[in-house]
Structures are given as C-alpha cells and as structure tokens.
Design a protein around this motif. Structure first.
Motif, mmCIF file in Angstrom:
data_model
loop_
_atom_site.group_PDB
_atom_site.id
_atom_site.type_symbol
_atom_site.label_atom_id
_atom_site.label_comp_id
_atom_site.label_asym_id
_atom_site.label_seq_id
_atom_site.Cartn_x
_atom_site.Cartn_y
_atom_site.Cartn_z
ATOM 1 N N ALA A 42 -15.398 -47.068 -11.577
ATOM 2 C CA ALA A 42 -15.041 -48.351 -10.960
ATOM 3 C C ALA A 42 -16.259 -49.191 -10.617
ATOM 4 C CB ALA A 42 -14.215 -48.112 -9.692
ATOM 5 N N GLY A 43 -17.429 -48.810 -11.164
ATOM 6 C CA GLY A 43 -18.654 -49.514 -10.814
ATOM 7 C C GLY A 43 -18.613 -50.990 -11.161
ATOM 8 N N LEU A 248 -22.487 -43.059 -11.524
ATOM 9 C CA LEU A 248 -22.621 -44.514 -11.497
ATOM 10 C C LEU A 248 -23.141 -45.124 -12.790
ATOM 11 C CD1 LEU A 248 -22.306 -47.033 -9.741
ATOM 12 C CD2 LEU A 248 -24.655 -46.689 -8.939
ATOM 13 N N TRP A 249 -24.269 -44.635 -13.327
ATOM 14 C CA TRP A 249 -24.981 -45.411 -14.338
ATOM 15 C C TRP A 249 -24.612 -45.085 -15.774
ATOM 16 C CZ3 TRP A 249 -26.282 -49.568 -12.406
ATOM 17 C CH2 TRP A 249 -26.891 -49.682 -11.150
ATOM 18 N N GLY A 250 -23.801 -44.048 -16.019
ATOM 19 C CA GLY A 250 -23.431 -43.724 -17.390
ATOM 20 C C GLY A 250 -22.607 -44.815 -18.046
ATOM 21 N N MET A 251 -21.576 -45.300 -17.352
ATOM 22 C CA MET A 251 -20.720 -46.340 -17.918
ATOM 23 C C MET A 251 -21.482 -47.633 -18.205
ATOM 24 S SD MET A 251 -17.576 -47.100 -18.937
ATOM 25 C CE MET A 251 -16.371 -46.023 -18.151
ATOM 26 N N PRO A 252 -22.265 -48.181 -17.249
ATOM 27 C CA PRO A 252 -23.039 -49.384 -17.577
ATOM 28 C C PRO A 252 -24.036 -49.170 -18.719
ATOM 29 C CG PRO A 252 -22.908 -49.092 -15.208
ATOM 30 C CD PRO A 252 -22.335 -47.846 -15.823
ATOM 31 N N PHE A 253 -24.673 -47.994 -18.772
ATOM 32 C CA PHE A 253 -25.622 -47.723 -19.853
ATOM 33 C C PHE A 253 -24.931 -47.732 -21.210
ATOM 34 C CE2 PHE A 253 -27.374 -44.300 -22.609
ATOM 35 C CZ PHE A 253 -28.579 -44.907 -22.950
ATOM 36 N N LEU A 254 -23.802 -47.063 -21.300
ATOM 37 C CA LEU A 254 -23.107 -46.965 -22.584
ATOM 38 C C LEU A 254 -22.491 -48.299 -23.012
ATOM 39 C CD1 LEU A 254 -21.368 -43.508 -22.030
ATOM 40 C CD2 LEU A 254 -23.330 -43.987 -23.511
ATOM 41 N N GLY A 259 -23.760 -50.971 -26.195
ATOM 42 C CA GLY A 259 -22.776 -51.814 -26.873
ATOM 43 C C GLY A 259 -21.460 -51.138 -27.192
ATOM 44 N N LEU A 260 -21.106 -50.069 -26.461
ATOM 45 C CA LEU A 260 -19.853 -49.375 -26.729
ATOM 46 C C LEU A 260 -18.700 -50.034 -25.971
ATOM 47 C CD1 LEU A 260 -20.951 -45.619 -26.455
ATOM 48 C CD2 LEU A 260 -20.900 -47.078 -28.491
ATOM 49 N N ALA A 261 -17.502 -49.889 -26.494
ATOM 50 C CA ALA A 261 -16.308 -50.330 -25.770
ATOM 51 C C ALA A 261 -16.077 -49.406 -24.583
ATOM 52 C CB ALA A 261 -15.098 -50.305 -26.696
ATOM 53 N N ARG A 262 -15.377 -49.929 -23.594
ATOM 54 C CA ARG A 262 -15.126 -49.124 -22.394
ATOM 55 C C ARG A 262 -14.392 -47.829 -22.715
ATOM 56 N NH1 ARG A 262 -13.617 -51.536 -16.598
ATOM 57 N NH2 ARG A 262 -15.390 -52.923 -16.254
ATOM 58 N N GLY A 263 -13.442 -47.909 -23.616
ATOM 59 C CA GLY A 263 -12.691 -46.710 -23.971
ATOM 60 C C GLY A 263 -13.575 -45.646 -24.588
ATOM 61 N N THR A 264 -14.478 -46.064 -25.468
ATOM 62 C CA THR A 264 -15.397 -45.114 -26.096
ATOM 63 C C THR A 264 -16.349 -44.525 -25.078
ATOM 64 O OG1 THR A 264 -15.293 -46.410 -28.139
ATOM 65 C CG2 THR A 264 -17.087 -44.824 -27.943
ATOM 66 N N ALA A 265 -16.867 -45.388 -24.187
ATOM 67 C CA ALA A 265 -17.768 -44.900 -23.143
ATOM 68 C C ALA A 265 -17.051 -43.909 -22.235
ATOM 69 C CB ALA A 265 -18.306 -46.075 -22.331
ATOM 70 N N PHE A 388 -32.692 -50.692 -19.362
ATOM 71 C CA PHE A 388 -32.323 -49.300 -19.105
ATOM 72 C C PHE A 388 -33.407 -48.327 -19.555
ATOM 73 C CE2 PHE A 388 -28.058 -50.887 -18.366
ATOM 74 C CZ PHE A 388 -27.555 -49.991 -17.433
ATOM 75 N N ARG A 389 -34.191 -48.681 -20.550
ATOM 76 C CA ARG A 389 -35.270 -47.777 -20.988
ATOM 77 C C ARG A 389 -36.268 -47.543 -19.864
ATOM 78 N NH1 ARG A 389 -36.816 -49.530 -27.220
ATOM 79 N NH2 ARG A 389 -34.784 -49.021 -28.126
ATOM 80 N N ALA A 390 -36.681 -48.612 -19.215
ATOM 81 C CA ALA A 390 -37.634 -48.474 -18.110
ATOM 82 C C ALA A 390 -36.992 -47.773 -16.923
ATOM 83 C CB ALA A 390 -38.152 -49.849 -17.695
ATOM 84 N N ALA A 391 -35.754 -48.135 -16.608
ATOM 85 C CA ALA A 391 -35.094 -47.566 -15.439
ATOM 86 C C ALA A 391 -34.812 -46.080 -15.622
ATOM 87 C CB ALA A 391 -33.801 -48.328 -15.160
#
Length: 436
Positions: A42-43, A248-254, A259-265, A388-391
């Motif tokens: 839900a992030g 938290l950060w897996g969904m925003p990263f993917l 560039g993945l769709a939410r369902g795929t992520a 995301f690479r730096a973070a």
C-alpha cells in the motif's frame, strides 16, 4: 552426532496438545505479520492518501521497526518473567488497535502513531512464539520449530501481497485495513480460550522476585555470551535485504525503476514469500541434523544476496532482465530462513531462564538493519531524484558491517559452545557410586 539432538532430562514431550497450543500462538504471529507487511503493498496508495514523498513514506516503516526493535529486550524480559500468554494477549490488543486506527486515520501524524502502536504489539509476538515452542517441544526440535514458526509468519506476508493488495484496489483503503483488523479480534479470542504457557506438571521453578539489578544482570549475562552476539549479527546481516524489499521499497523499485506492471511486481514479491517458506523447511532440517552447517548457511546466503543485488541494481541497461529479477527474488527468499539461524547460535549459549532475553537481543539485529536501510534508501531517493541504483547501494554498507562482526565472533562462539558440550558430557557420565 549433533550434540543438541539428544533428548534432555525434563524435555517437554511434544505431541498433539503441544501442536494445538503452539499453533494458537503461531496464529497470533501470522496475523501480526499480515498487519506488519500490509504497508508494503500500500506504499503508493499511502503516498497519495497522505500527500507525502519517499522520505515521509519510509518513516511509516522506520517508526514501526524502531518501536519493534526497541521493544525486543523488554519483551524478552517480560516473556521470561510473566509468561507467554499474558504477553501475547497484550500484544494482540495493541497491534489490532493499531491496524484499526491506521484504517481510519486521515492525517499523516495520526497514521504514524497507529503504525507505532502496531509495531509495539507486533514486537511481542515472535519471541513469545519461540518461548512457547521451547516450553512445549523437545530441545532437539528447536531449529525446525523456529523455522516453521517463521514460515507461518511468511504465510501472513503472502496474505498481504496476494489478498490485501487486491482488496485495496477493490474495496478501498478504509474497508481493507478495518476489515483485516477483525482477524486480530479473532486470534485474541483463541488466545484467551486455548493458550497455556507450559504442559501440565512442567511449571518452571519459581525464581526470586525481579528487581532492577536482576534485570540488568539478565541482560548482561545474555550479552556476554559470544553465541548471543553472533546470533544478533547473523540476524542483522541476513534478514534486512528481504525485509526492506517486502516491507516498502520492492514494489516502487520494480514498478518505477524496472518498468513492470503492478501485477507482475506483486507476483515477484509473492515469489520471495513462497521461496522463503520452502527454504525455511530445508534450512530447519539441515541445522537440526548438522549443527556445523549454521555458519556456512548464513555466509552462503549473505554472499548470494550481495551478488544478485549488485547484478540487478547495477545492470547497465535501463531495465534488468526478468530472469535476473526472478533470481534476485529467489535469493531474497532465503534471507528470512538464514536470519532464523541466529536464534540457533543463541539458544545453546543460554540457560532456559534467559531464552526470552537472548532471543530479544538476537531479534533486534535484523530490525535495526532494516530500519537503518529503510531510512537511508528514502533519503537517498529524495536527494538523487529517485535513483534506485544509488539508494540501493547502501545495502552493501550494512552487509559489510555485519559480515565483519560475524567473522570476529565466530571463533569465540564456537569455542564456548564446545566447552559447554564437554562440560555437559562430564556431568552426564560422572554419577557417584553408592557403597554396598
């Protein structure tokens, strides 16, 4: 032969009754993990609901984990002093109230307070379940019991990634979070009806009334054991990459970086959970049968995680290949089971009356690492414009710190454990001969 596998005098018998009572405690932990990880799916919705950026969004999880980590030693002491049932009842009331409040909150500050309340209740669950397993099952089954408990917790994570994510986009924020709070009320009823601290006739010997000095001594004696500290750093180093990704950060990263769709992520996050559940059973069997495998499993998981994290985050193209992202999620799935091995370093290093305290110290490790990384990633994303690479490179800093401590402590912990095994064998064979 594994020295910890032999039956010990006074070992609990296990059996169906033990499974039923322990299962009640595990059900509480299962619900707590659903609530803990519900923000992970839900992030993006939370950012829109409360009109916040990445740093403020990460504060939700950071505060929750800060409360969780800070509560571990107090909770360990509470479990040792008050027993499992009382601590679990209090924890269930708190995390249910926190989830319900989060459902109704409209302001960022109130939502933060609710996540802190949830974290406080959540902090009381896992250590209680570990202690419950130690009271109801033989010591030789300890590694497997702990891994199965963690597996059930990951099933709660699976409910978040599969069920709550769909409900959130169908029923909406308030209905989803308020409805899930009903599960907390259900397990509270089960607790009150069925849970007991220990089998009949196996009550712990009454100890002296605790004072400030005895509490300090309890903590100090647990901390002085190299096995406790090695367990903490093993937990610290292995748990946090998957926790940060799932919490938290897996969904925003993917979605945003890959560039993945939410369902795929969401499917990839589900893969992490499923692998975790499968690997937990494997690691539990291996450690239960081969105690010497503990450190190789921890170091192997750490190395594989660092390698795949570097490959996925540092991929030279705009988006990493799907096969690489799948491999990363598979390896992240092993992080949780590897972190559970930390308790297998601390368990033989401490007597029964310090098990809760030692488990609390160990359990702080991964959550301190997760909290630190969640904060650092949020700050780095804001300061680099969403790079995301730096973070995500901050993960290697935390892994390096943990690895250095594991390598520093492993020799002392192994020597101390060997001394305990020798002393135990001497006590066993030295039986006084009665004259006739």
């Amino acid at each position: 032969m594994n020295p910890c596998s032999a039956a010990l005098p006074g070992d609990p018998p296990g059996g169906r009754r033990a499974v039923a009572v322990w299962g009640t405690g595990v059900a509480v932990y299962f619900v707590a993990v659903i609530f803990r990880t519900s923000l992970g799916v839900a992030g993006i919705d939370a950012a829109e609901r409360f009109h916040i950026g990445a740093s403020a969004l990460s504060t939700f999880s950071i505060l929750q984990l800060l409360v969780y980590a800070g509560m571990q030693i107090p909770v360990g002491l509470m479990v040792d002093r008050l027993g499992t049932r009382k601590v679990l009842v209090l924890g269930t009331v708190l995390f249910t109230a926190g989830q319900l409040g989060f459902a109704l909150a409209r302001s960022y500050d109130l939502a933060l307070a609710c996540r802190a309340l949830l974290g406080c209740g959540d902090a009381m669950t896992f250590i209680s379940v570990l202690r419950l397993g130690a009271r109801w099952f033989p010591a030789r089954t300890g590694p497997m019991i702990a891994q199965v408990a963690a597996l059930c917790g990951m099933a709660g994570n699976l409910v978040s990634t599969v069920v709550l994510s769909r409900l959130l986009h169908g029923a909406g924020w308030t209905a989803t979070f308020a409805g899930s709070a009903g599960a907390g009320a259900l397990v509270l009823v089960l607790l009150l009806l069925f849970l007991k601290d220990h089998p009949e006739g196996m009550e712990p010997a009454p100890g002296p009334r605790p004072g400030k000095g005895s509490v300090r001594q309890q903590i100090a004696r647990s901390w002085r054991e190299p096995g406790t500290r090695l367990g903490l750093w093993a937990h610290f180093t292995t748990q946090f990459p998957a926790m940060v990704f799932l919490l938290l950060w897996g969904m925003p990263f993917l979605v945003e970086a890959q560039g993945l769709a939410r369902g795929t992520a969401g499917s990839l996050l589900t893969l992490v959970v499923l692998v975790n559940m499968a690997v937990g059973l494997v690691y539990g069997q291996i450690v239960g049968r081969h105690h010497a495998a503990r450190l190789p499993l921890v170091l192997g998981t750490l190395g594989a995680t660092a390698l795949l994290w570097a490959a996925a985050v540092g991929w030279p193209g705009d988006h990493a290949p799907m096969a690489l992202l799948v491999a990363l999620c598979v390896v992240l799935g092993a992080c949780g089971p590897a972190s559970m091995i930390g308790f297998d370093f601390a368990r033989p290093a401490n007597p029964p009356e310090r098990q809760g305290t030692a488990s609390g110290i160990v359990n702080m490790g991964g959550f301190v690492a997760s909290m630190t990384t969640l904060l650092a990633v949020g700050v780095l994303l804001d300061s680099t414009g969403g790079n995301f690479r730096a973070a995500f490179a901050f993960v290697f800093v935390v892994q390096a710190l943990g690895l250095s401590q594991i390598l520093r402590l492993r020799g002392r912990a192994e020597q101390r454990e060997r001394e305990r095994v020798v002393a135990s064998r001497v006590e066993t064979v030295h039986v006084p001969v009665r004259s006739t």
